[in-house]
Design a protein around this motif. Structure first.
Motif, mmCIF file in Angstrom:
data_model
loop_
_atom_site.group_PDB
_atom_site.id
_atom_site.type_symbol
_atom_site.label_atom_id
_atom_site.label_comp_id
_atom_site.label_asym_id
_atom_site.label_seq_id
_atom_site.Cartn_x
_atom_site.Cartn_y
_atom_site.Cartn_z
ATOM 1 N N GLN A 161 0.828 -1.207 0.000
ATOM 2 C CA GLN A 161 0.000 0.000 0.000
ATOM 3 C C GLN A 161 0.863 1.258 0.000
ATOM 4 N N ARG A 165 0.670 3.776 -3.181
ATOM 5 C CA ARG A 165 0.051 5.097 -3.005
ATOM 6 C C ARG A 165 1.070 6.227 -2.888
ATOM 7 N N ALA A 183 -7.747 3.050 -7.495
ATOM 8 C CA ALA A 183 -8.347 1.721 -7.359
ATOM 9 C C ALA A 183 -7.688 0.696 -8.266
ATOM 10 N N SER A 185 -7.538 0.719 -11.509
ATOM 11 C CA SER A 185 -8.303 0.453 -12.725
ATOM 12 C C SER A 185 -7.662 1.044 -13.971
ATOM 13 N N HIS A 194 -5.331 -2.642 -16.006
ATOM 14 C CA HIS A 194 -6.116 -2.697 -14.778
ATOM 15 C C HIS A 194 -5.401 -3.684 -13.854
ATOM 16 N N GLY A 196 -5.962 -3.636 -10.249
ATOM 17 C CA GLY A 196 -6.744 -3.890 -9.051
ATOM 18 C C GLY A 196 -7.435 -5.237 -9.114
ATOM 19 N N LEU A 248 -7.023 -5.087 -3.986
ATOM 20 C CA LEU A 248 -7.461 -3.725 -4.293
ATOM 21 C C LEU A 248 -8.695 -3.756 -5.183
ATOM 22 N N HIS A 249 -9.717 -2.994 -4.809
ATOM 23 C CA HIS A 249 -10.927 -2.907 -5.623
ATOM 24 C C HIS A 249 -11.583 -1.557 -5.377
ATOM 25 N N ALA A 250 -12.375 -1.154 -6.324
ATOM 26 C CA ALA A 250 -13.025 0.162 -6.244
ATOM 27 C C ALA A 250 -14.177 0.134 -5.251
ATOM 28 N N ARG A 251 -14.345 1.228 -4.519
ATOM 29 C CA ARG A 251 -15.497 1.370 -3.652
ATOM 30 C C ARG A 251 -16.680 1.869 -4.476
ATOM 31 N N ASP A 253 -19.334 4.225 -5.943
ATOM 32 C CA ASP A 253 -19.390 5.679 -6.019
ATOM 33 C C ASP A 253 -20.720 6.166 -5.430
#
Length: 302
Positions: A161, A165, A183, A185, A194, A196, A248-251, A253
């Motif tokens: 992480q 980041r 994320a 992507s 991609h 994630g 890792l994955h998108a939250r 929206d």
């Protein structure tokens, strides 16, 4: 004369037996099988992508049947995630370019090359458009502790992480999310993949390849970008990055969260069970309602 005939017949028998024995001990060579015809490598496969129209996801879905055997129906490789990478959610340009690299032989893969050779540039764009519409899944990051080195006491995914980041300014390492997005992507523009949710084994294998800095690609621009980043990564950092990206994955929206809340509000409220009416308990001095009161022993006076 009779003896001569006998000897003659015996000699002929010996010759026949010897001939049979020689024939049995000699292996006749099999005719050469004709070589299996395969599509030739196309050195211009990558350049041909620029002439193809934007991909059609519906046509790509028809072509994706051959890919489903290994990568799954939606590209998430649920069949065997330890062998096949996820391709769901990859950008159209990235998928098409990798297929073109397989077809030209610039990226070596005995498994992928036979599938890529018969594809046209338009087929590759169509396949890329199809997988770009699929939702990428995610795995679980390794929460084990690093036992030695500068990251001792940190969890593996925490090391990943930090690098993903923030990078490492002292070593000139940029943050991975600068190109791949928060994320993972992939930012729009160049064909950044991609990452994630990608299988950790695949991400680490690619990072090791970049760290070696050896490629057969004709246009090494994108390869060199990653090679310059990976050249100073340790094995431990590569494994930590791969582990972090796997989880890792998108939250969702705000629009998705609002849709989830609206759907929950539209559901009928669960039925509330009726409260049971308590049955009153008679006092000890009250007569049992199930029995008649005893008659007076003395009748009333007239």
């Amino acid at each position: 004369m009779r003896h001569a005939r006998v000897y003659g017949v015996a000699g002929l028998a010996v010759l026949l037996v010897g001939a049979v024995a020689f024939a049995q001990s000699t292996v006749a060579p099999l005719p050469d099988n004709p070589p299996v015809e395969t599509e030739p490598l196309d050195a211009n496969a990558v350049a041909a992508l620029a002439k193809a129209a934007p991909g059609d996801p519906q046509k790509g879905a028809q072509l994706a049947g051959a890919c489903a055997a290994c990568h799954g129906l939606d590209g998430n490789a649920d069949i065997d995630p330890t062998i096949y990478p996820r391709i769901a959610g990859q950008s159209e340009r990235y998928v098409a370019r990798q297929l073109a690299l397989f077809k030209s032989g610039e990226r070596l893969s005995p498994l992928m090359q036979p599938f890529a050779l018969p594809l046209s540039a338009q087929d590759m764009r169509d396949l890329g458009a199809h997988y770009a519409q699929q939702e990428a899944g995610a795995g679980i990051a390794d929460d084990g502790l690093v036992e030695s080195g500068p990251y001792e006491g940190m969890k593996f995914y925490e090391v990943g992480q930090k690098l993903f980041r923030s990078g490492d300014a002292e070593r000139g390492l940029p943050a991975c999310m600068a190109c791949h997005g928060p994320a993972g992507s992939g930012n729009p523009g160049p064909a950044y993949p991609h990452v994630g949710g990608q299988q950790a084994w695949y991400s680490s294998a690619r990072l090791y390849t970049y760290r070696e800095g050896v490629s057969d690609e004709q246009d090494k621009h994108l390869f060199n970008v990653m090679a310059s980043v990976a050249k100073s990564l340790t094995d431990e950092e590569i494994e930590a990055l791969a582990s972090y990206m796997q989880g890792l994955h998108a939250r969702p929206d705000p629009a998705m969260l609002a849709a989830i809340e609206a759907q929950a509000a539209a559901q009928p409220a669960p039925a509330v069970p009726l409260e049971e009416t308590p049955v009153p308990t008679p006092d000890a001095d009250e007569a049992d309602p199930g029995t008649d009161p005893a008659p007076d022993a003395t009748p009333d006076a007239d």
